[in-house]
Design an enzyme around this catalytic site. Structure first.
Site, PDB file in Angstrom:
ATOM      1  N   HIS A 154       0.844  -1.209   0.000  1.00 55.57           N
ATOM      2  CA  HIS A 154       0.000   0.000   0.000  1.00 55.57           C
ATOM      3  C   HIS A 154       0.877   1.256   0.000  1.00 55.57           C
ATOM      4  O   HIS A 154       0.587   2.217  -0.716  1.00 55.57           O
ATOM      5  CB  HIS A 154      -0.877   0.050   1.259  1.00 55.57           C
ATOM      6  CG  HIS A 154      -1.894  -1.045   1.365  1.00 55.57           C
ATOM      7  ND1 HIS A 154      -1.959  -1.884   2.462  1.00 55.57           N
ATOM      8  CD2 HIS A 154      -2.893  -1.433   0.530  1.00 55.57           C
ATOM      9  CE1 HIS A 154      -2.960  -2.734   2.296  1.00 55.57           C
ATOM     10  NE2 HIS A 154      -3.536  -2.494   1.133  1.00 55.57           N
ATOM     11  N   LYS A 180     -17.832  -6.881   8.645  1.00 57.60           N
ATOM     12  CA  LYS A 180     -16.555  -7.610   8.604  1.00 57.60           C
ATOM     13  C   LYS A 180     -15.667  -7.183   9.764  1.00 57.60           C
ATOM     14  O   LYS A 180     -15.248  -6.019   9.830  1.00 57.60           O
ATOM     15  CB  LYS A 180     -15.859  -7.315   7.273  1.00 57.60           C
ATOM     16  CG  LYS A 180     -14.888  -8.378   6.843  1.00 57.60           C
ATOM     17  CD  LYS A 180     -14.452  -8.127   5.414  1.00 57.60           C
ATOM     18  CE  LYS A 180     -13.004  -8.538   5.202  1.00 57.60           C
ATOM     19  NZ  LYS A 180     -12.482  -8.057   3.933  1.00 57.60           N
ATOM     20  N   ARG A 216      -1.949  -5.919  -8.420  1.00 57.01           N
ATOM     21  CA  ARG A 216      -0.971  -7.001  -8.267  1.00 57.01           C
ATOM     22  C   ARG A 216      -1.345  -8.127  -9.212  1.00 57.01           C
ATOM     23  O   ARG A 216      -2.456  -8.141  -9.751  1.00 57.01           O
ATOM     24  CB  ARG A 216      -1.007  -7.553  -6.828  1.00 57.01           C
ATOM     25  CG  ARG A 216      -0.597  -6.573  -5.769  1.00 57.01           C
ATOM     26  CD  ARG A 216      -0.971  -7.080  -4.402  1.00 57.01           C
ATOM     27  NE  ARG A 216      -2.409  -7.309  -4.321  1.00 57.01           N
ATOM     28  CZ  ARG A 216      -3.068  -7.542  -3.185  1.00 57.01           C
ATOM     29  NH1 ARG A 216      -2.423  -7.615  -2.044  1.00 57.01           N
ATOM     30  NH2 ARG A 216      -4.371  -7.729  -3.198  1.00 57.01           N
ATOM     31  N   SER A 252      -2.596  -7.768   3.032  1.00 56.86           N
ATOM     32  CA  SER A 252      -2.852  -7.661   4.472  1.00 56.86           C
ATOM     33  C   SER A 252      -3.148  -9.043   5.060  1.00 56.86           C
ATOM     34  O   SER A 252      -2.690  -9.362   6.160  1.00 56.86           O
ATOM     35  CB  SER A 252      -4.043  -6.732   4.727  1.00 56.86           C
ATOM     36  OG  SER A 252      -3.765  -5.445   4.258  1.00 56.86           O
TER      37      SER A 252
END
Ligand code: PNS
Length: 162
Positions: free
Chosen positions: A17, A41, A90, A126
């Site tokens: 990030h 979440k 990515r 993450s």
């Protein structure tokens, strides 16, 4: 002046990030790093912890704002009068990112998504950071120092087992 919103869960922010933010600052005048408040979440870190880690990681850069948002990203962009959503890309991200970019475009034609290619940290996410750290793996090279500190705190009992 061109402003971009770099939105995400940032649970936690990684060097991947951070590299998107640095590259983004080459292209945009300002970047708003916006953490999604997602009541459905439960993350490892609270929203306040995530914001704190982002603020400490970006430091005193005056061209970056750190904020939180809930609901639709395009609505948040509209509220902030921003027309660019910044995303890192990515390997493997393409299809889901294309879907998200086009859903956002469908929801608001005035907001465009701009992708920045991931750099050496293309393998970092993450979730992988959390998984590795929870099992005692050394992730200090792939997260900013303030995040490493917080991960050590979260997983203290596990790290101390030797
Ligand atoms: O870090 P992430 O999980 O890749 O970030 C995803 C994020 C927060 C950018 C995305 O889930 C989002 O924008 N959520 C807000 C709700 C929304 O606007 N959904 C419609 C877009 S498909």
């Amino acid at each position: 002046m061109t402003i971009a919103i770099y939105a995400g869960s940032f649970d936690p922010i990684t060097n991947g990030h951070m590299s998107v933010i640095s590259s983004g600052l080459i292209v945009f005048d300002r970047i708003i790093v916006a953490v999604l408040i997602n009541p459905g979440k439960n993350g490892l870190f609270s929203i306040d912890e995530r914001l704190q880690m982002i603020r400490e990681s970006v430091g005193e850069e005056p061209r970056i704002d750190v904020d939180r948002f809930d609901g639709l990203l395009v609505e948040y962009a509209k509220k902030k009068d921003v027309r660019v959503v910044l995303r890192g890309l990515r390997t493997g991200d393409f299809e889901s990112e294309l879907r998200m970019a086009n859903m956002n475009r469908h929801l608001n034609k005035g907001v465009e998504t701009v992708f920045i290619a991931a750099n050496d940290y293309f393998f970092v996410s993450s979730s992988l950071v959390k998984e590795a750290a929870s099992l005692g793996g050394n992730v200090s090279d792939v997260v900013p120092a303030p995040v490493m500190k917080m991960l050590e705190k979260k997983y203290a009992s596990r790290f101390n087992k030797g």
